[in-house]
Structures are given as C-alpha cells and as structure tokens.
Design an enzyme around this catalytic site. Structure first.
Site, short mmCIF file in Angstrom:
data_model
loop_
_atom_site.label_atom_id
_atom_site.label_comp_id
_atom_site.label_asym_id
_atom_site.label_seq_id
_atom_site.Cartn_x
_atom_site.Cartn_y
_atom_site.Cartn_z
N SER A 48 49.13 37.13 37.38
CA SER A 48 48.30 36.65 38.49
C SER A 48 47.89 35.18 38.35
O SER A 48 47.49 34.56 39.33
CB SER A 48 47.03 37.50 38.61
N ASP A 385 36.66 34.85 40.85
CA ASP A 385 36.29 36.25 41.05
C ASP A 385 35.89 36.96 39.76
O ASP A 385 35.83 38.18 39.71
CB ASP A 385 37.45 37.01 41.71
N HIS A 388 39.86 35.35 37.61
CA HIS A 388 40.70 34.20 37.90
C HIS A 388 39.85 32.97 38.21
O HIS A 388 38.66 33.08 38.49
CB HIS A 388 41.62 34.52 39.08
#
Length: 428
Positions: A48, A385, A388
């Site tokens: 991610s 968040d 990240h």
C-alpha cells in the site's frame, strides 16, 4: 582469390554495421521520455505504500474497501486508489525523473509506455502458500511478491515479445547464418549478435525497478494477531530472503537499476501506538514517543536486508543496486517536523480517524468508516489514517531519500526540478 576475400570482408563489415543501425533505430527506439540517468520507465512491486490502484480493481471486502471513496484522495477531490489523501513517494519519484505517474497493472486501457505499478495494498512478501509451518493470518487473498513478479514477467513477455522484437532476433539470426555459411570460423559472433535482439533486456537497461517497500504486512498481520515480538522475529529471515530472491530475478532478467527499500520505524506509527497504549509503560517509549521494542524489531529487519543488498553489489557488479533507508529518513522527518512544515504536536496523530486522544486512531472506526473524520489540513500531518502517510509527508520522504543521503548508494540523477502539478486518474 584476393579479390574474393576483399569482397567478403567488405560485405562482412556492412553486415556487422547494419544490425546496430537497424536495431538502434527500429528495434530499440529513439528514446521515449525520461531523463534521470536515462531512465525511461519505472516498474514497481510492493504494497500500500506504492499501490496506485491495483487493490481497488479487485474490490475485496474489508478494511481496504474504504480507499475507493472519499476522504481518500481528498487533496484531489476524488479517490485514486491510493492509501493517502493524495500522492505517494512513487508518484514524486516518477515526476522528478520526468515520467508520468505509473498506472496500475490491473487498470484497463491504460498506458504502460513508461512503466507499470504492480504493487497491491495489503500484499505480503512471502506468499501464504509458501509459509510452511509459519502460520500467519492474512485477512484476504494477498497478491504477494511472488504473484507481482509473475505479473511483471508476463507483462514484459507479452509487450516485448512482439513481432517487432522477434523480427530483430530473426534479423540477427539471418545475418549470423549468412556469415557462418561463408566462414564457419566466425561462430563466436553468434554470442554477440543474438543477445542484442533481446528487447526485454534492452528495455530493462533503461528502466528502474523498485522491489518494495514490501514485507511490512508479513509482520503487521502477525502483530495484529497478537503475536509477541520474539515470535514475529522468526519471520525476518524468510521475508528478507524472499525480497532478495525477487531482486535477483529481475537482475538476472537484465535490470540495470534496482532499489530495495527497508521498513519504517513502526513503533512511531499511530496505529501501533494506539494498539499498544493500554499495555505499555512510560519506559517503553523513547524521547520521540515511539515504542522502542517495535523500532528495534524494524531495525533488525532492515539490518539483515541492507546486508543482503550489499551482497548483491558483489554478485551483480554491472548493475546499480541501492538500499532505500525508509527507517532513518522517517525519523529525520519526525525529529524535524516543524522545519518540514508539519505540526510538531501532531506527528503521532492520524489526520483521518476516530477516537481523538493522543493518536486519533481506533481500529473499529478507521478512516472511511462511520464515525471517522478527516482533519481540515492534511498537509500539517505526517500520518493520514494511522497507518499510511499524507501526501505532504510522502513528498518530504521522497526528497529525503531520492534527493538526499538515504538512498545508499545514490544511483539516480534528475534532469530538472519538477513542480508536481499533474493529477492522477480517478479510480472510481
């Protein structure tokens, strides 16, 4: 006889010159963009931290479903499939090299002329099927590094194993056959002529390949399953070996520039801090408010990985292989937050989350879920968040690593300064 020999040598000279002219003009192209060190394409494998839209194409249910919707992408006004409010490090790297953003491999009708992003949010380094006796729960079917490497190979074969590429190989083969028929003693020319027609190797010679960051999720899933640090440390050798084996494969394919990033200091990540808040004592934290044990764990992974990357220098002396130090670049950012334009009081707090408090993070109400809200100014926060980073933090990290001292050795140069005004496609 003398005249015949002279004619043959003249013809031979022409035949030897023709392939280089033909291949350079028609088989390899005239140069197709880029400028940093001659990099014309980037191929990225990872999770991610790098995914620009592959996971949302698969649309699995669960915690990553939220990245398909606002507030993810809020800096642009629309979601892009990135796990952030905006751009990622890979985006800034591409811009600085004078290249367009990397499109996700699973995207339809996208241009892959200047590279492909194979990274998938949630991906692990070690494939779940290859874990043997190491049982680590994976929340969904992970497109592991093994899967991404297969995609990478399939893409190169399907794209550069075209009729054009085959025609180049056939040209050299025909020239070789003609020369060999006239003089059998010239057989060694075969080893010089045929490889030049390999378009995959030639493409990789002008490309940059990133192997990661990956491996973080192998550990995340174990920690989220309440495995103790000593138990998770047993995963490190297998994770590092998997990453290095992938690097060796792309180097064997002809890659000339490979970057292998390490892991972040996860003890400074709001999600981990919140998860361990109830069970931690004041002595468990360092002066920056990070959890010592988790950072020591990440440092062990990085030390082993960096040592293995150094070994690649000896095994592949003709290639440029670098270690990207995410750990120390992040700590530099954290310790100098104000000078980078961040709110120093919010470096351990998620911009988007719920629960308020010191970390603004609740595993039951993560960013995008009911009850969670995004802050008004993401650019003032390091964490987006709780897991990240924000676009602003990724920009700072990219500058520290690729333009600073945290790419070891420095294998990149940049044609000029790009202002980063481009916008990614919407993934909705």
């Amino acid at each position: 006889m003398a005249s015949s020999a002279a004619n043959f040598l003249a013809a031979l000279s022409l035949l030897l010159a023709l392939p280089h002219f033909f291949f350079g003009r028609y088989c390899h192209g005239q140069g197709d963009g880029g400028g940093g060190n001659g990099v014309t394409a980037i191929y990225s494998l990872g999770d991610s931290i790098t995914d620009t839209g592959n996971l949302v194409k698969e649309a699995p249910p669960g915690m990553f479903e939220t990245i398909k919707h606002l507030p993810y992408g809020v800096t642009f006004g629309y979601p892009t499939g990135r796990c952030s409010d905006g751009l990622l490090m890979i985006d800034f790297l591409a811009q600085d090299l004078g290249l367009p953003f990397l499109n996700p491999y699973l995207g339809k009708n996208k241009s892959f002329d200047h590279g492909v992003n194979f990274a998938v949010a949630g991906a692990t380094a070690v494939d779940p099927a290859d874990r043997f006796n190491l049982t680590v729960p994976v929340p969904f079917a992970s497109n592991s590094l093994k899967v991404q490497l297969r995609w990478f190979k399939d893409f190169l074969k399907s794209t550069y194993g075209t009729d054009e590429g085959k025609a180049c190989v056939h040209l050299y083969s025909s020239i070789y056959s003609l020369i060999s028929f006239r003089n059998r003693r010239l057989n060694p020319l075969h080893s010089l002529l045929i490889p030049i027609g390999n378009k995959i190797r030639r493409k990789l010679e002008t490309s940059l390949v990133l192997i990661g960051e990956i491996g973080g999720n192998d550990y995340n899933y174990a920690f989220f399953g309440n495995s103790p640090v000593p138990e998770v440390e047993k995963l490190i050798p297998g994770v590092v070996k998997t990453i290095i084996d992938a690097a060796k494969e792309v180097l064997d394919m002809g890659a000339s520039r490979v970057i292998v990033p390490g892991n972040f200091p996860i003890g400074c990540v709001p999600g981990y801090l919140a998860m361990n808040a109830a069970s931690s004592e004041p002595a468990d934290y360092d002066s920056a408010g990070c959890l010592r044990e988790l950072n020591h764990f990440a440092a062990k992974h990085n030390a082993r990985l960096q040592s293995a990357v150094a070994d690649l220098h000896e095994s592949y002396p003709g290639a440029s292989v670098a270690y990207a130090d995410y750990f120390n670049s992040f700590l530099t950012l954290l310790h100098n937050a104000s000078s980078f334009g961040f709110d120093a009081a919010s470096t351990r707090k998620a911009c988007c989350g719920a629960g308020a408090g010191e970390y603004n993070f609740d595993w039951r109400r993560m960013c995008g879920f009911a009850g969670a809200e995004a802050c008004a100014e993401p650019s003032a926060y390091v964490s987006w968040d709780g897991i990240h980073m924000t676009q602003a933090a990724y920009r700072a990290m990219s500058r520290l690593i690729y333009h600073g001292k945290f790419l070891q050795p420095q294998i990149l140069s940049f044609p000029e300064k790009y202002d980063g005004q481009a916008q990614p496609d919407s993934q909705t």
